[in-house]
Design an enzyme around this catalytic site. Structure first.
Site, PDB file in Angstrom:
ATOM      1  N   HIS A  97       0.833  -1.205   0.000  1.00 34.69           N
ATOM      2  CA  HIS A  97       0.000   0.000   0.000  1.00 34.69           C
ATOM      3  C   HIS A  97       0.868   1.256   0.000  1.00 34.69           C
ATOM      4  CE1 HIS A  97      -3.604  -2.278   0.535  1.00 34.69           C
ATOM      5  NE2 HIS A  97      -3.421  -2.591   1.792  1.00 34.69           N
ATOM      6  N   ARG A 119      -9.350   2.984  -7.283  1.00 37.72           N
ATOM      7  CA  ARG A 119     -10.811   2.970  -7.131  1.00 37.72           C
ATOM      8  C   ARG A 119     -11.306   4.403  -6.959  1.00 37.72           C
ATOM      9  NH1 ARG A 119     -14.085   0.002  -2.049  1.00 37.72           N
ATOM     10  NH2 ARG A 119     -16.129  -0.016  -3.057  1.00 37.72           N
ATOM     11  N   SER A 127     -15.375   3.568   2.333  1.00 40.05           N
ATOM     12  CA  SER A 127     -14.919   2.253   2.760  1.00 40.05           C
ATOM     13  C   SER A 127     -13.890   2.410   3.889  1.00 40.05           C
ATOM     14  CB  SER A 127     -14.316   1.523   1.565  1.00 40.05           C
ATOM     15  OG  SER A 127     -13.912   0.232   1.918  1.00 40.05           O
ATOM     16  N   TYR A 182     -11.130  -0.636  -9.727  1.00 39.84           N
ATOM     17  CA  TYR A 182     -12.139  -1.442  -9.042  1.00 39.84           C
ATOM     18  C   TYR A 182     -13.388  -1.548  -9.916  1.00 39.84           C
ATOM     19  CZ  TYR A 182     -15.486  -2.670  -5.298  1.00 39.84           C
ATOM     20  OH  TYR A 182     -16.449  -3.265  -4.529  1.00 39.84           O
ATOM     21  N   MET A 217     -16.314 -14.774  -1.465  1.00 37.85           N
ATOM     22  CA  MET A 217     -15.218 -14.308  -0.609  1.00 37.85           C
ATOM     23  C   MET A 217     -15.707 -13.942   0.783  1.00 37.85           C
ATOM     24  SD  MET A 217     -12.729 -12.152  -3.165  1.00 37.85           S
ATOM     25  CE  MET A 217     -11.514 -11.790  -1.879  1.00 37.85           C
ATOM     26  N   GLY A 243     -19.202  -3.923  -1.150  1.00 36.25           N
ATOM     27  CA  GLY A 243     -18.675  -4.414  -2.435  1.00 36.25           C
ATOM     28  C   GLY A 243     -19.401  -3.847  -3.638  1.00 36.25           C
TER      29      GLY A 243
HETATM   30  P1  A3P Z   1     -16.545  -1.607   0.657  1.00 39.77           P
HETATM   31  O1  A3P Z   1     -16.120  -1.182   2.036  1.00 39.77           O
HETATM   32  O2  A3P Z   1     -16.962  -0.460  -0.195  1.00 39.77           O
HETATM   33  O3  A3P Z   1     -17.560  -2.707   0.677  1.00 39.77           O
HETATM   34  P2  A3P Z   1      -9.279  -3.649   0.295  1.00 39.77           P
HETATM   35  O4  A3P Z   1      -9.227  -5.097   0.005  1.00 39.77           O
HETATM   36  O5  A3P Z   1      -8.319  -2.827  -0.526  1.00 39.77           O
HETATM   37  O6  A3P Z   1      -9.190  -3.375   1.759  1.00 39.77           O
HETATM   38  O7  A3P Z   1     -10.719  -3.131  -0.205  1.00 39.77           O
HETATM   39  C1  A3P Z   1     -11.891  -3.485   0.488  1.00 39.77           C
HETATM   40  C2  A3P Z   1     -13.095  -3.092  -0.339  1.00 39.77           C
HETATM   41  O8  A3P Z   1     -13.231  -3.999  -1.465  1.00 39.77           O
HETATM   42  C3  A3P Z   1     -14.392  -3.215   0.457  1.00 39.77           C
HETATM   43  O9  A3P Z   1     -15.250  -2.197  -0.080  1.00 39.77           O
HETATM   44  C4  A3P Z   1     -14.824  -4.624   0.087  1.00 39.77           C
HETATM   45  O10 A3P Z   1     -16.182  -4.899   0.340  1.00 39.77           O
HETATM   46  C5  A3P Z   1     -14.507  -4.632  -1.404  1.00 39.77           C
HETATM   47  N1  A3P Z   1     -14.404  -5.995  -1.955  1.00 39.77           N
HETATM   48  C6  A3P Z   1     -13.668  -7.016  -1.492  1.00 39.77           C
HETATM   49  N2  A3P Z   1     -13.851  -8.126  -2.218  1.00 39.77           N
HETATM   50  C7  A3P Z   1     -14.724  -7.797  -3.189  1.00 39.77           C
HETATM   51  C8  A3P Z   1     -15.322  -8.546  -4.281  1.00 39.77           C
HETATM   52  N3  A3P Z   1     -15.046  -9.829  -4.485  1.00 39.77           N
HETATM   53  N4  A3P Z   1     -16.193  -7.872  -5.084  1.00 39.77           N
HETATM   54  C9  A3P Z   1     -16.479  -6.577  -4.869  1.00 39.77           C
HETATM   55  N5  A3P Z   1     -15.944  -5.834  -3.864  1.00 39.77           N
HETATM   56  C10 A3P Z   1     -15.073  -6.432  -3.039  1.00 39.77           C
END
Ligand code: A3P
Length: 280
Positions: A97, A119, A127, A182, A217, A243
Site C-alpha cells: 500500500h 478505485r 470504505s 475497481y 469471498m 462491495g
Molecule cells: P466496501 O467497504 O466499499 O464494501 P481492500 O481489500 O483494498 O481493503 O478493499 C476493500 C473493499 O473492497 C471493500 O469495499 C470490500 O467490500 C470490497 N471488496 C472485497 N472483495 C470484493 C469482491 N469480491 N467484489 C467486490 N468488492 C469487493
C-alpha cells in the site's frame, strides 16, 4: 495512547508497523518473476489478490476441497510476514500500500510485473471510514464529517489518496505494468491472464469468477477475518462490507461533495487522465 505514527510522510498504525517494516520494504530485493500489486487501502486489494492467486494456482481450482486464497500475497511492509518469504513459490505475488515512488527506481530496470489498482476515491473514502471504525488498530472518528476532513488532508492510514494516486500515475507507463480500476475489475479477467502469462480455459475462468465473487469471498472463513478478534471489532462492521460502486452517494452531503470535487480538480485535474468511474 498514540495510534498512528508518521513514517517518511505516511501515517501508519503503530500496532502493525515499525521503522524496521519500512526499512525492510525499501530494501526489498525483487526478482524478475515477481508480481507486485500496488494499491491505496480499500481499493479492492483483497479482491485482486484473490483473482491473481486463483489465476496463478489454476490447478488448485479443480480440487474443490482446496479453494485457493490470497494468503500468498503478503504485504511487503508488514514485518510479521517476513518469515513467509521463503515459503512463497514463484512467481511471488506481493502486495504494497506504499506509494509507487517507494519502489519505482528499482522496478524501472526490472521485469517485475506491477499491477496498479485504483478505485473511485469517494468510495475509497467511505470504505476507509468504516474500516477505521471496524479496526482496533486504527483511530475511531466522531463522525463521517470528521473522517472526511482527515481523509482529504491525508491524515489517515497510508496518508493522502491524491499523492498515492499521482505517484502511481507518474510511473506506471515506465514499468512493466497493468493499471486497473475497481470499477472495471470484473471485465478484465481475460486480459490479465495474458499479462500473467497464464493460459486459462473457459472452465477456469468460470471458477475464478465464482471464487472471487463478493458472496463467495465474504463467506470464506479463510478470507473474511471473522476469527481476527484482536484486529477487528466485529460488532462494528464487516471486512466484506458492501462491495459496490457509488456507495459514497449515501454518505456525502452536497457540501462535502463540492469540497471533494474542488480538491480532486486541484490535485488531479492537470493530469489529463480519464478514469472509468463517475464522480457525479
Ligand atoms: P466496501 O467497504 O466499499 O464494501 P481492500 O481489500 O483494498 O481493503 O478493499 C476493500 C473493499 O473492497 C471493500 O469495499 C470490500 O467490500 C470490497 N471488496 C472485497 N472483495 C470484493 C469482491 N469480491 N467484489 C467486490 N468488492 C469487493
Amino acid at each position: 495512547t498514540k495510534v498512528m505514527e508518521v513514517f517518511e510522510g505516511i501515517p501508519l498504525p503503530v500496532a502493525l508497523f515499525s521503522k524496521e517494516n519500512l526499512h525492510f520494504a525499501s530494501k526489498f530485493q525483487f526478482q524478475d518473476t515477481d508480481i507486485l500489486l500496488v494499491s491505496y487501502p480499500k481499493s479492492g486489494t483483497h479482491w485482486v489478490q484473490q483473482i491473481l492467486s486463483l489465476m496463478l494456482n489454476k490447478e488448485d481450482l479443480q480440487n474443490q476441497n482446496n479453494i485457493p486464497t490470497f494468503t500468498r500475497a503478503p504485504l511487503l511492509e508488514n514485518f510479521s510476514f517476513q518469515k513467509e518469504w521463503i515459503k512463497i513459490p514463484e512467481p511471488r505475488l506481493l502486495t504494497t500500500h506504499l506509494p509507487a515512488n517507494f519502489f519505482s527506481n528499482k522496478l524501472k530496470n526490472s521485469k517485475v510485473r506491477v499491477v496498479f489498482l485504483v478505485r473511485n476515491p469517494k468510495d475509497v473514502l467511505v470504505s476507509s471510514y468504516h474500516f477505521h471504525n471496524f479496526s482496533k488498530f486504527l483511530p475511531d472518528f466522531n463522525s463521517f464529517d470528521d473522517f472526511f476532513h482527515h481523509f482529504i488532508e491525508g491524515k489517515v492510514c497510508y496518508g493522502s489518496w491524491f499523492n498515492h494516486t499521482k505517484s502511481s500515475l507518474g510511473v506506471w507507463h515506465e514499468l512493466n505494468s497493468f493499471l486497473i480500476t475497481y470499477e472495471d475489475l470484473s471485465q478484465l479477467s481475460r486480459t490479465w491472464a495474458i499479462f500473467l502469462g497464464q493460459k486459462l480455459e473457459p472452465d477456469d475462468m468460470e471458477n475464478i469468477l465464482h471464487y472471487s465473487s463478493f458472496s463467495s469471498m465474504s463467506q470464506n472463513d479463510c478470507l473474511n477475518y471473522s476469527s481476527s478478534i484482536d484486529l477487528f471489532d466485529h460488532s462494528k462492521g464487516k471486512f466484506f462490507r458492501r462491495g459496490v460502486t457509488g456507495n459514497w452517494k449515501e454518505h456525502f452531503s452536497p457540501e462535502q461533495n463540492d469540497k471533494f470535487n474542488n480538491i480532486y480538480q486541484e490535485e488531479l485535474g492537470d493530469l489529463n487522465f480519464k478514469f472509468d468511474w463517475s464522480l457525479n
